[in-house]
Design an enzyme around this catalytic site. Structure first.
Site, short mmCIF file in Angstrom:
data_model
loop_
_atom_site.label_atom_id
_atom_site.label_comp_id
_atom_site.label_asym_id
_atom_site.label_seq_id
_atom_site.Cartn_x
_atom_site.Cartn_y
_atom_site.Cartn_z
N ASP A 79 2.88 -11.40 4.13
CA ASP A 79 3.70 -11.07 5.12
C ASP A 79 3.01 -9.99 5.82
O ASP A 79 3.60 -8.59 5.79
CB ASP A 79 5.22 -10.75 4.95
CG ASP A 79 5.87 -10.47 6.24
OD1 ASP A 79 5.53 -10.90 7.25
OD2 ASP A 79 7.15 -9.63 5.89
N CYS A 122 2.88 -11.51 12.46
CA CYS A 122 3.46 -11.02 13.38
C CYS A 122 3.08 -10.19 14.43
O CYS A 122 3.42 -9.40 15.15
CB CYS A 122 4.58 -10.04 12.63
SG CYS A 122 3.94 -8.65 11.97
N SER A 168 0.85 -1.15 -0.04
CA SER A 168 -0.03 0.13 0.02
C SER A 168 0.82 1.09 0.00
O SER A 168 0.48 2.35 -0.27
CB SER A 168 -1.02 -0.01 1.23
OG SER A 168 -0.05 -0.14 2.44
N ALA A 173 -3.84 -4.82 -0.38
CA ALA A 173 -3.56 -6.28 -0.73
C ALA A 173 -4.87 -7.08 -0.88
O ALA A 173 -5.05 -7.91 -1.52
CB ALA A 173 -2.49 -6.89 0.18
N1 SAH Z 1 7.82 -8.63 3.41
C1 SAH Z 1 8.44 -7.49 3.78
C2 SAH Z 1 7.91 -6.77 4.88
C3 SAH Z 1 6.28 -6.66 4.96
S1 SAH Z 1 5.98 -5.40 6.29
C4 SAH Z 1 10.14 -7.78 4.03
O1 SAH Z 1 10.53 -8.86 3.97
O2 SAH Z 1 10.63 -6.70 4.20
C5 SAH Z 1 4.36 -5.12 6.04
C6 SAH Z 1 4.23 -4.32 4.63
O3 SAH Z 1 2.64 -4.24 4.61
C7 SAH Z 1 4.68 -2.79 4.99
O4 SAH Z 1 5.39 -2.46 3.76
C8 SAH Z 1 3.24 -1.88 4.75
O5 SAH Z 1 3.32 -0.74 4.00
C9 SAH Z 1 2.35 -2.86 3.90
N2 SAH Z 1 0.85 -2.94 4.30
C10 SAH Z 1 0.25 -2.48 5.15
N3 SAH Z 1 -0.90 -2.73 5.02
C11 SAH Z 1 -1.38 -2.80 3.79
C12 SAH Z 1 -2.46 -3.29 3.05
N4 SAH Z 1 -3.60 -3.11 3.39
N5 SAH Z 1 -2.18 -3.69 1.66
C13 SAH Z 1 -0.79 -3.74 1.31
N6 SAH Z 1 0.33 -3.49 1.91
C14 SAH Z 1 0.01 -3.04 3.29
#
Ligand code: SAH
Length: 391
Positions: free
Chosen positions: A295, A335, A249, A278
């Site tokens: 994730d 997490c 996002s 997502a």
């Molecule tokens: N997999 C990554 C870490 C993910 S952290 C790594 O290995 O580095 C979670 C991520 O989800 C963040 O970047 C945040 O911007 C995103 N996020 C939060 N809510 C979201 C949503 N509803 N849809 C898509 N992305 C989202």
């Protein structure tokens, strides 16, 4: 004379079993100056010495234990703890990754202290009044032991409010940090913005899980949901994935991910960077993936959030199962501290049932070695992951 708290009768059990937190409700009375961050002693209701730690009368956790012995909690005490923590990382990660967590709070018997290493830069987080008070001591220790180019403080975390502390961040030692620091993780390059990136700049806790994706990525079509700066995708790219779709996002995250494809020389892999929610984006994709990675950020920051969080996890995993081809793999993570293994697995099971898929659990994946959990402090465990195969 050090300040003291004396516990109510029968409330000493968790402390005797090594739990690092003493809650204010367990305290019968206090003696001396219990100002925030002060070091003092704790006694049972029967007058037995139980240990020493750091007070914070403003917090529900009135004392964080540092030792069960009567000893002087000086610089050499803390140096031993830091070196013991570092020894574990050095042994396992030297030559493989130059970014990892050096000190993981309670998990390294230093409640409230986080130190992350990004190559020659250290990032410091003080989450409690006790550690805030000792900040100067820790900076000196880190400089003397590790000779970093700079130390940057990222104590901009909302949980500090529960300690009566405001959020702070900024340089605390060494050269000014102008550019992102280029780190290496199992042969992948990432540029980490320690000053403004999420967490302390990077999700260090997923390193081994990203690497495990790489091992099965060859020739695969991959969907990386909640990709941030592309950690999982870059590992998949190095593992010679056929095609990768990334969803986040945050526009900034996707800009970083794009840069990471470039600095890893992976521009030849067809990639689709998708900005959006997502949940929404996945609903509109065609089911054609070999591997899906989920994730998401923590949906349950409080226990009361669990029902809503469970629905969120189920929805996402249901979509993932729908999108996977036969023999496809799902790498799914939570997490949320409050989401235990049992509940998480039940949610995944419910999602598989609703998706009408037969699913095998291949392996559970959790914390890496640089995020150890003190067994006496199960609250420290938060990362729960599973790799599943859809039949
Ligand atoms: N997999 C990554 C870490 C993910 S952290 C790594 O290995 O580095 C979670 C991520 O989800 C963040 O970047 C945040 O911007 C995103 N996020 C939060 N809510 C979201 C949503 N509803 N849809 C898509 N992305 C989202």
């Amino acid at each position: 004379m050090l300040p003291k708290i004396i516990l109510k009768k029968g409330k000493e059990k968790p402390v005797l079993r090594g739990h690092p937190w003493v809650f204010s409700g367990a305290v019968a009375r206090a003696e001396g100056d219990l100002s925030p961050g002060e070091i003092g002693e704790v006694y049972s209701g029967d007058g037995n010495f139980l240990g020493m730690g750091q007070f914070n009368p403003h917090s529900q956790i009135i004392l964080r234990m540092l030792t069960r012995k009567k000893e002087v909690l000086n610089s050499s005490f803390f140096k031993d703890r830091i070196l013991r923590a570092y020894a574990l990382r050095e042994k396992k990660l030297q030559g493989k990754a130059n970014a990892y967590r050096v000190v993981n709070g309670e998990g390294d018997f230093l409640p409230g202290l986080i130190v992350d290493r990004y190559k020659d830069i250290l990032v410091l987080q003080c989450l409690t009044a006790g550690m805030e008070r000792l900040k100067g001591l820790f900076i000196d220790l880190l400089v003397n032991q590790f000779h970093p180019k700079s130390i940057y403080e990222r104590s901009d975390v909302s949980s500090r409010r529960e300690e009566g502390l405001s959020e702070v961040k900024g340089p605390v030692y060494g050269e000014e940090i102008d550019d992102p620091v280029k780190i290496e993780e199992y042969g992948c390059w990432f540029r980490v913005d320690v000053k403004a990136g999420q967490k302390t700049g990077f999700y260090l806790d997923q390193r081994e899980n990203r690497f495990s994706l790489r091992e099965v990525s060859h020739g695969k079509k991959i969907l990386d949901c909640f990709c941030y700066s592309g950690g999982f995708s870059i590992h998949a790219g190095i593992g010679r994935a056929k095609e990768i779709t990334l969803i986040d996002s945050s526009e900034e995250a996707l800009v970083k991910a794009k840069d990471h494809f470039a600095i890893n020389h992976l521009e030849n892999i067809p990639t689709h960077l998708t900005k959006g929610d997502a949940f929404e984006v996945m609903r509109n994709l065609e089911p054609d993936y070999d591997i899906v990675v989920l994730d998401p950020p923590p949906f349950a920051r409080k226990k009361g959030h669990l029902p809503g969080a469970s629905r969120g996890y189920k929805d996402l995993n249901l979509q993932a199962f729908r999108l996977l081809k036969k023999e496809g793999l799902l790498f799914t993570f939570s997490c949320s501290h409050h989401m235990d293994w049992d509940l998480f697995q039940k949610i995944i099971f419910a999602a598989a049932v609703d998706a009408g898929k037969r699913v095998q659990l291949l392996v559970r994946r959790g914390h890496p070695i640089d995020h150890p959990v003190d067994l006496s402090h199960p609250e420290g465990e938060y990362l729960r992951g599973m790799v599943l195969r859809v039949l």
